[in-house]
Structures are given as structure tokens and as C-alpha cells.
Design a protein around this motif. Structure first.
Motif, short mmCIF file in Angstrom:
data_model
loop_
_atom_site.label_atom_id
_atom_site.label_comp_id
_atom_site.label_asym_id
_atom_site.label_seq_id
_atom_site.Cartn_x
_atom_site.Cartn_y
_atom_site.Cartn_z
N VAL A 123 0.96 -1.07 -0.05
CA VAL A 123 -0.19 -0.11 0.00
C VAL A 123 0.86 1.40 -0.02
O VAL A 123 1.79 1.41 0.91
N THR A 124 0.88 2.11 -0.83
CA THR A 124 1.46 3.38 -1.23
C THR A 124 0.90 4.32 0.04
O THR A 124 -0.26 4.57 -0.21
N VAL A 125 1.77 4.95 0.79
CA VAL A 125 1.41 5.79 1.77
C VAL A 125 1.92 7.01 1.07
O VAL A 125 3.01 7.42 0.96
N THR A 126 1.13 8.03 1.09
CA THR A 126 1.25 9.63 0.78
C THR A 126 1.88 10.08 1.78
O THR A 126 1.34 10.34 2.97
N PRO A 127 3.14 10.83 1.63
CA PRO A 127 4.08 11.48 2.53
C PRO A 127 3.24 12.82 3.05
O PRO A 127 2.66 13.58 2.22
N PHE A 128 3.81 13.57 4.04
CA PHE A 128 3.40 14.64 4.66
C PHE A 128 4.18 15.58 3.92
O PHE A 128 5.50 15.64 3.76
N GLN A 129 3.63 16.95 3.74
CA GLN A 129 4.38 18.07 3.12
C GLN A 129 4.10 19.26 3.97
O GLN A 129 2.86 19.28 4.51
N THR A 130 4.88 20.37 3.84
CA THR A 130 4.61 21.54 4.84
C THR A 130 4.16 22.61 3.60
O THR A 130 5.01 22.76 2.72
N CYS A 131 3.13 23.14 3.93
CA CYS A 131 2.69 24.29 2.92
C CYS A 131 3.56 25.38 2.96
O CYS A 131 4.35 25.89 4.03
N ASP A 132 3.84 25.88 1.70
CA ASP A 132 5.01 27.15 1.58
C ASP A 132 4.46 28.41 2.32
O ASP A 132 5.18 29.35 2.60
N ASP A 133 3.09 28.65 2.27
CA ASP A 133 2.47 29.86 2.94
C ASP A 133 2.23 29.61 4.38
O ASP A 133 2.72 30.73 4.86
N CYS A 134 1.52 28.78 4.66
CA CYS A 134 1.16 28.79 6.23
C CYS A 134 1.79 27.71 7.04
O CYS A 134 1.35 27.64 8.24
N ASP A 135 2.71 27.07 6.59
CA ASP A 135 3.50 26.01 7.11
C ASP A 135 2.56 25.15 7.73
O ASP A 135 2.98 24.39 8.92
N ALA A 152 0.86 21.17 7.68
CA ALA A 152 1.20 19.79 7.12
C ALA A 152 0.06 19.23 6.52
O ALA A 152 -1.03 19.22 6.89
N PHE A 153 0.20 18.65 5.50
CA PHE A 153 -0.75 18.12 4.41
C PHE A 153 -0.15 16.92 3.79
O PHE A 153 1.20 16.83 3.63
N ARG A 154 -0.91 16.05 3.15
CA ARG A 154 -0.36 15.00 2.51
C ARG A 154 -0.75 15.05 0.99
O ARG A 154 -1.45 15.51 0.58
N SER A 155 0.76 14.86 0.44
CA SER A 155 0.74 15.15 -0.84
C SER A 155 2.00 14.55 -1.56
O SER A 155 3.03 14.54 -0.76
N PRO A 156 2.07 14.08 -2.77
CA PRO A 156 2.98 13.41 -3.32
C PRO A 156 4.03 14.30 -3.64
O PRO A 156 5.48 14.00 -3.56
N THR A 157 3.88 15.76 -3.72
CA THR A 157 4.80 16.54 -4.04
C THR A 157 4.59 17.80 -3.21
O THR A 157 3.60 18.29 -2.67
N PRO A 158 5.52 18.55 -3.01
CA PRO A 158 5.70 19.78 -2.15
C PRO A 158 4.77 20.76 -2.86
O PRO A 158 4.50 20.74 -4.04
N GLY A 159 4.23 21.77 -2.02
CA GLY A 159 3.26 23.10 -2.78
C GLY A 159 2.58 23.68 -1.45
O GLY A 159 3.09 23.86 -0.48
N HIS A 160 1.34 23.94 -1.81
CA HIS A 160 0.48 24.46 -0.88
C HIS A 160 -0.68 23.64 -0.57
O HIS A 160 -1.05 22.71 -1.24
N CYS A 161 -1.32 23.88 0.88
CA CYS A 161 -2.42 23.10 1.14
C CYS A 161 -3.55 23.57 0.47
O CYS A 161 -3.52 24.53 -0.41
N ARG A 162 -4.75 22.79 0.75
CA ARG A 162 -5.99 23.18 -0.02
C ARG A 162 -6.53 24.55 0.27
O ARG A 162 -6.83 25.13 -0.81
N ASP A 163 -6.33 24.92 1.61
CA ASP A 163 -6.91 26.42 1.70
C ASP A 163 -6.12 27.45 0.99
O ASP A 163 -6.53 28.53 0.49
N CYS A 164 -4.77 27.39 1.07
CA CYS A 164 -3.94 28.55 0.48
C CYS A 164 -4.00 28.05 -1.18
O CYS A 164 -3.88 29.22 -1.78
N ARG A 165 -4.23 27.11 -1.54
CA ARG A 165 -4.68 26.87 -3.10
C ARG A 165 -6.05 27.73 -3.33
O ARG A 165 -6.11 28.39 -4.48
#
Length: 367
Positions: free
Chosen positions: A322-334, A336-349
Motif C-alpha cells: 500500500v502506497t502511503v502518501t507522505p506529509f508536506q509542509t505548506c509554503d504559505d501557512c506552514d 502539514a498536509f499529505r501530497s506526493p509533491t511539495p506545494g500549498h495546502c488546500r486552503d492556500c490553493r
């Protein structure tokens, strides 16, 4: 000369019938005629009761009804102390021979009653009453007896009147003869009903140890390899021939080695290492070891390891990862959210998309 010897036992020993045992106790049984108590072997040879508990139980069983059998009363009668007597009574309570409970008398006085049962197993499995074990008597069978033919009384003889004249008296008339009455046909006698056989009572106890005459289970055959190749045969022969060097209590003859080779080959075929086989066969042998070859055959059969799993069996056991999606840190609000690539969280997007829409509307209005 001051040592007294009991010659009565020696004389009684000479009268014991049959050969005497070479070791162990010799019983000289003299029947009791008075002052004796019947004690069952289930109590005298109880495997879980101490000798003190057995002795206290026999003492209580020999006392008459109504005798005080408390701890202090028994300590006054016996040489054991109160602690040992209390422990013995607890053992008897645990095994059902003794029960102590409080009872309230009509005058509101509370007393302790002690109940002793000489055979507690009979309370768990009660015996059937003797009336049920006796065979029931068959009901009386009525037998018809043929009626006898009616017997007629003989007709009374006629009375002759005195003759008045010398004339001859007339002859008396003959009585009428009744016709023969036919006899009824004989009625066959009814055969008595068979006496019903009472059902056999259920056994009170089922022995856990089979009797010596019980048929023994057949021995399991020695394991055999799927194919006894020359390589397996040589390896098994070498292991058995060299066994006495690692375990001196297991010397084997040539016939024993030839007989045990298929069993060792079956172990080797199942990917068992030689040291593992040697340890399983020779570890913790009984004392004394009378038949090493029989012990090896038994362990080769009972301790046979399972066959190693095949490639298909291992493939069936393998599960997709089972592939586990890693945690990422939002570039704007810091955040933590799960995403295969770094970037922004849902609210910041969402906020960024709203700002982009406003910017487009402003550019359109300025144009």
C-alpha cells in the motif's frame, strides 16, 4: 538381650499364601469385627491431597454423628497444630469432602455446621435407585381354561306305592335321556409375555486410563521421501552412522541404520539441516534408554517438519504494498498536509485561485 522382637508378624508372614514380592509392602489383612471405618481408595490414594488432609478426613469419618470437628476440637484430639489442621480442612473443602456453612436457629442464634461426605463424586453423579435396577415383574397373564361340560344329576328313582292287590305292579316309566351336549373347542393357552429387560445403568465413572487388554493403536509408519536418491541415501546413512559420536547413548547397528535411512532422508528432503535433525533426535532422552532405535523411529515420525512452501505458495502470500502518501509542509501557512509533491495546502490553493481571478477581472476592466 533387652531388644524385643515382634515374632507375631513373622509367624503371620509365613502364612501369607503365594510367593512374596521381592520389594514393596506386604499386606497381612485380618478382617475387622468391630470398631472399623470403611474408607475409599479415592480418599486414601487421592493424588492432590496431602497426607495430613487424608488423615484428618479419616479421623472425621470415624467420629460419631454430632462430634465437634472444628479446628480447636481436632487440635485437641490430634498431634498436629491448628495451622496444619486448618490447611487440611481447606484442602478437603476444595475437593468437596467437607463443607462448612452458617445456619440460623429459631432463637436467632447463628451456628456453624460442618458436613462431611465420604464420597463426593457420588453427589455429582448420583447412583440410580435400587428399585430401578431391579427387573420389573411381568404382569399376570390370564389363561383361559376350557369350561367343562355340564354334569346332569341322576334322575331320582321312582317311588313305588304299596301293592293293594296281589296283581303285578306296572313297570315304572323310563326317565327321558338328555341329548349329549357338545364340548366347546379348546382355547389355546396364551404364551406368557417376555419379561422386559431393564436398561443398563449408565456408568458412574469413565476410566481415563484404558485397561491393559484394550486394543492398542497401530503405529504410524516411518516417513518416506518422495524419491530416495543416492545423494539423500548417502547423507542419511552418514548422519546415522556418525550419531554415536555426538550422542554416545545412541549406538546403532547396521540394520538399524538401514531401517532409519528413509526417515532421515524425508527430513533432509524437507530442507532440514543435519545439526537440527541430530538435535531433534537426541535431545533429552529418557532414563534409562533401553531401545535407541525405537526412540529414533518414533521421533522421526512424530517430529517430522512440514514441507517447505513452493514458489506459488509464497506468491499467494505476497500482498501488494500500500502506497502511503507522505506529509508536506505548506509554503504559505506552514501547515502539514499529505501530497506526493511539495506545494500549498488546500486552503492556500483556494485563496491563490481567488486572487488570480480578481487580478484577471481587474486587468479586463482596465483594458
Amino acid at each position: 538381650m533387652d531388644t524385643q522382637q515382634n515374632t507375631a508378624l513373622t509367624r503371620a508372614l509365613a502364612e501369607v499364601p503365594g510367593p512374596l514380592p521381592t520389594s514393596g509392602v506386604i499386606h497381612i489383612a485380618i478382617p475387622h469385627t468391630d470398631r472399623f471405618t470403611v474408607v475409599g481408595n479415592h480418599l486414601a490414594q487421592h493424588p492432590d491431597l496431602s497426607c495430613t488432609a487424608v488423615g484428618i478426613a479419616v479421623r472425621i469419618q470415624s467420629l460419631p454423628q454430632g462430634t465437634e470437628v472444628g479446628i480447636k476440637a481436632l487440635a485437641a484430639r490430634c498431634k498436629e497444630g491448628q495451622k496444619r489442621i486448618a490447611a487440611a480442612l481447606r484442602e478437603l473443602e476444595a475437593h468437596g469432602y467437607l463443607e462448612r456453612f452458617r445456619d440460623r436457629l429459631p432463637g436467632k442464634k447463628v451456628i456453624t455446621r460442618t458436613v462431611f461426605c465420604n464420597q463426593p463424586a457420588a453427589l455429582v453423579h448420583p447412583r440410580r435407585p435400587a428399585a430401578e435396577l431391579r427387573p420389573r415383574l411381568a404382569a399376570p397373564v390370564s389363561v383361559r381354561v376350557p369350561a367343562a361340560a355340564p354334569v346332569r344329576a341322576p334322575a331320582p328313582a321312582p317311588v313305588l306305592a304299596p301293592a293293594a292287590a296281589p296283581a303285578q305292579a306296572p313297570a315304572p316309566e323310563a326317565a327321558p335321556v338328555a341329548p349329549p351336549v357338545p364340548l366347546p373347542p379348546p382355547v389355546p393357552e396364551t404364551a406368557p409375555a417376555p419379561m422386559p429387560v431393564p436398561p443398563s445403568p449408565a456408568p458412574l465413572f469413565v476410566p481415563r486410563v484404558p485397561p491393559p487388554t484394550a486394543p492398542k493403536a497401530s503405529r504410524r509408519p516411518l516417513p518416506q521421501p518422495s524419491e530416495l536418491t543416492p545423494e539423500l541415501g548417502r547423507a542419511a546413512t552418514a548422519l546415522l552412522s556418525d550419531l554415536h559420536r555426538h550422542a554416545p547413548r545412541f549406538p546403532l547397528s547396521e540394520d538399524d541404520v538401514h531401517r532409519l535411512v528413509p526417515g532421515v532422508a524425508a527430513w533432509l528432503e524437507r530442507a532440514a539441516r543435519p545439526d537440527t535433525i541430530r538435535r531433534a533426535l537426541t535431545d533429552d532422552p529418557p532414563h534409562p534408554l533401553m531401545h535407541p532405535a525405537k526412540l529414533l523411529a518414533h521421533r522421526l515420525t512424530v517430529l517430522l517438519p512440514p514441507a517447505p512452501p513452493g514458489i506459488d505458495d509464497l506468491a499467494a502470500l505476497a500482498r501488494p504494498r500500500v502506497t502511503v502518501t507522505p506529509f508536506q509542509t505548506c509554503d504559505d501557512c506552514d501547515r502539514a498536509f499529505r501530497s506526493p509533491t511539495p506545494g500549498h495546502c488546500r486552503d492556500c490553493r483556494e485563496v491563490r485561485s481567488e486572487h488570480a481571478e480578481h487580478a484577471e477581472h481587474a486587468q479586463a476592466a482596465a483594458a
